[in-house]
Design an enzyme around this catalytic site. Structure first.
Site, PDB file in Angstrom:
ATOM      1  N   ARG A  27       3.209   7.812  -1.991  1.00  0.00           N
ATOM      2  CA  ARG A  27       2.112   7.144  -2.076  1.00  0.00           C
ATOM      3  C   ARG A  27       0.977   8.172  -2.206  1.00  0.00           C
ATOM      4  O   ARG A  27       1.289   9.450  -1.958  1.00  0.00           O
ATOM      5  CB  ARG A  27       1.689   6.319  -0.771  1.00  0.00           C
ATOM      6  N   GLU A  74      10.015   7.210  -1.097  1.00  0.00           N
ATOM      7  CA  GLU A  74       8.524   6.325  -1.268  1.00  0.00           C
ATOM      8  C   GLU A  74       7.456   7.519  -1.564  1.00  0.00           C
ATOM      9  O   GLU A  74       7.438   8.462  -0.795  1.00  0.00           O
ATOM     10  CB  GLU A  74       8.442   5.458  -0.238  1.00  0.00           C
TER      11      GLU A  74
END
Length: 595
Positions: A459, A457
């Site tokens: 971000r 992930e």
């Protein structure tokens, strides 16, 4: 409790049976949250000596999100207000007990409880059940008690026309827990975007106007409530406190609520999205410039990441479906049978060679779920028999697109790091990480080892600039992973990396240790790496949070780099100890951090 009988079809019954066996093994949650404020009560007949009779007390099993931290029969108090919290704290001080605030336990690292706590006298204080009151001022400043869950807080704000730029994805986090571990979402300014008054592109901690915490008063010789405003130098240690302080309530600045469009894209090859050249097609940086709010979820052994792109969009586009509520990605909240079958084979039957197929299945389910496609095996597990709905293009008030992780999602463990860098350097930072990750994953595959079975992930957020505060002379969060470096003003954002895998996956700790070592050596000069407090870090080849060199050298170094003397781990620890001289809020792991 509901007593209504529910009839399941055979396929769904088999699915729940599989989920139950996997939950017992520790790999996934069942259909209920891992922790709730009233779960696992063992009885009320026992009573601690001299404990206030008017405060509810029981024994409770504690377990964190990944199931890696457990504590059997933990004494748990359920106070009804802040005065009762102080009564519990003062009882603990007089009777040799440690005190920990218990939220929803949606945490990975052992900041609150770990194996070493079993030999200590600890009392937990349940925060969500009663310590959850809220109010709002005319200027948009929200006062909220620390036990309020984020979903409820955001709903209250939305009803009053207020919101945040970005937030953590789960809704079942307490506000106190979010502030303790530097909770964040994803978001930087899009090209040409200006910051909404009262908002920040940093973490939730950077929105704090004041904090009311329990501190020891030397004159009264007891713990009392004390309020620190953002311009008080001592608040530096409390804004991100790792549970080393007991927060009762906070004031948060807010901005006008925004409507967001969330588009999901799954047709960009990872070599294009994560290209070293930010201008080479549809790259991560291109989307960052366009919208400012981007997240990539890259399943292992696949080539097409799931890219989420949020854009500030006051009016609904014709192609967008209205998000009337949060948690719209049903396929990630309710695991379909093909996926649980693979999990069972990988985890219980130890058929680790199926990991590539597992990654590909995760991507397939996400892609089909986003498109609204129903295929064999999924129709049997849709909640309440609802048909699948298209979720690749959503639009609604901010919370309805930003909250998307429920307690019923796959229970995983994760490492976590923030790489501070310049906006111009984001694409290169991501490209280097993804290239190294791929190389190492393939090296392991060649020797028939599969340490990672969950996604990467990625971000990007802004930093915790105190100038974003509505108060003059606001202080910086000393323990924030994204506190700015004054001598590097060009570092204006942070890239967050997480690698997820099922708990107990063979060679996972070794893989994480190698990635951590590479990151600390590679991201230097024009970057700086700090660990994400709530995730895994300080890896040995066997376990997280046990690498002595990382804990004693790397961790204090990266938090002292370019900082004044009052923004280091050491200085924060001194402030927290001064207000808690009896060490009530210390855990064995925190002692290692503040050593």
């Amino acid at each position: 409790m509901m007593n209504k009988k529910v009839d399941f079809d055979p396929a769904k019954r088999d699915f729940l049976k599989t989920m139950g066996s996997l939950a017992a093994f520790g790999a996934v949650t069942t259909w209920m949250p891992v922790q709730s404020a009233e779960a696992w009560i063992f009885g009320h007949h026992d009573r601690l000596n001299n404990f206030p009779s008017y405060i509810r007390l029981h024994k409770q099993r504690y377990e964190n999100w990944s199931g890696e931290s457990k504590y059997e029969n933990a004494w748990t108090a359920v106070p009804k207000n802040q005065q009762e919290i102080l009564a519990v704290i003062n009882w603990a001080a007089e009777n040799g007990y440690k005190v920990r605030a218990k939220g929803m336990s949606h945490n990975w690292s052992p900041l609150m409880l770990d194996d070493h706590d079993q030999v200590m006298k600890v009392i937990l204080i349940d925060m969500p059940t009663h310590i959850n009151r809220m109010s709002i001022e005319f200027d948009g400043v929200v006062t909220a008690e620390a036990g309020i869950q984020m979903e409820a807080l955001l709903k209250f704000m939305e009803d009053n026309g207020r919101g945040f730029v970005s937030i953590p994805a789960p809704g079942d986090l307490t506000l106190g827990g979010v502030l303790a571990i530097n909770g964040h979402g994803t978001g930087v300014p899009a090209k040409g975007e200006t910051l909404v008054a009262g908002q920040t592109f940093g973490s939730i901690s950077n929105l704090v106007v004041s904090m009311t915490v329990a501190v020891f008063d030397a004159q009264q010789q007891k713990y009392v409530a004390k309020t620190f405003y953002r311009n008080n130098p001592d608040i530096r240690a409390f804004l991100v406190n790792l549970g080393r302080a007991f927060v009762l309530s906070v004031q948060l600045q807010t901005g006008a609520n925004q409507y967001l469009r969330c588009e999901s894209i799954t047709d960009i090859h990872q070599l294009e999205l994560f290209s070293p050249n930010k201008d080479a097609g549809r790259t991560f940086s291109k989307f960052l410039d366009q919208s400012g709010r981007v997240e990539a979820i890259w399943f292992p052994f696949t080539d097409y990441p799931w890219l989420k792109v949020w854009s500030v969009t006051p009016r609904r586009p014709l192609t967008s479906r209205i998000a009337f509520h949060p948690f719209n990605f049903w396929f990630s909240d309710n695991l379909p049978k093909p996926l649980t079958d693979l999990i069972q084979k990988i985890v219980i039957q130890k058929s680790h060679y199926l990991t590539p197929a597992f990654g590909q299945m995760q991507l397939k389910i996400a892609t089909l779920g986003l498109q609204g496609t129903i295929f064999s095996g999924i129709t049997t597990i849709l909640t309440h028999g609802l048909a699948a709905t298209q979720t690749s293009d959503l639009w609604g008030p901010s919370k309805n697109t930003l909250l998307y992780v429920k307690p019923t999602t796959l229970r995983v463990t994760a490492n976590g790091y923030a790489v501070l860098t310049s906006r111009e350097n984001v694409q290169r930072v991501i490209a280097d990480f993804c290239s190294e990750y791929q190389i190492r994953l393939k090296q392991y595959q060649r020797i028939n080892r599969y340490p990672v079975n969950g996604p990467v992930e990625i971000r990007v957020t802004g930093l915790d600039h105190p100038d974003d505060s509505i108060l003059a002379n606001a202080q910086t969060a000393a323990l924030s992973a994204i506190k700015p470096c004054p001598d590097h003003p060009e570092w204006d954002c942070a890239v967050w990396f997480n690698i997820l895998t099922l708990p107990g996956t063979p060679f996972a700790a070794r893989f994480y240790a190698e990635i951590e070592s590479w990151m600390t050596q590679h991201y230097q000069g024009d970057c700086l790496v700090r660990p994400e407090w709530s995730k895994g870090w300080a890896y040995t080849y066997d376990k997280a949070w046990e690498n002595v060199n990382y804990l004693e050298n790397e961790l204090p170094k990266v938090h002292a780099y370019g900082q004044s003397n009052d923004s280091t781990i050491q200085s924060a620890g001194q402030v927290l100890k001064r207000y808690d001289p009896k060490g009530l809020f210390v855990s064995p792991f925190l002692e290692k951090i503040f050593k």
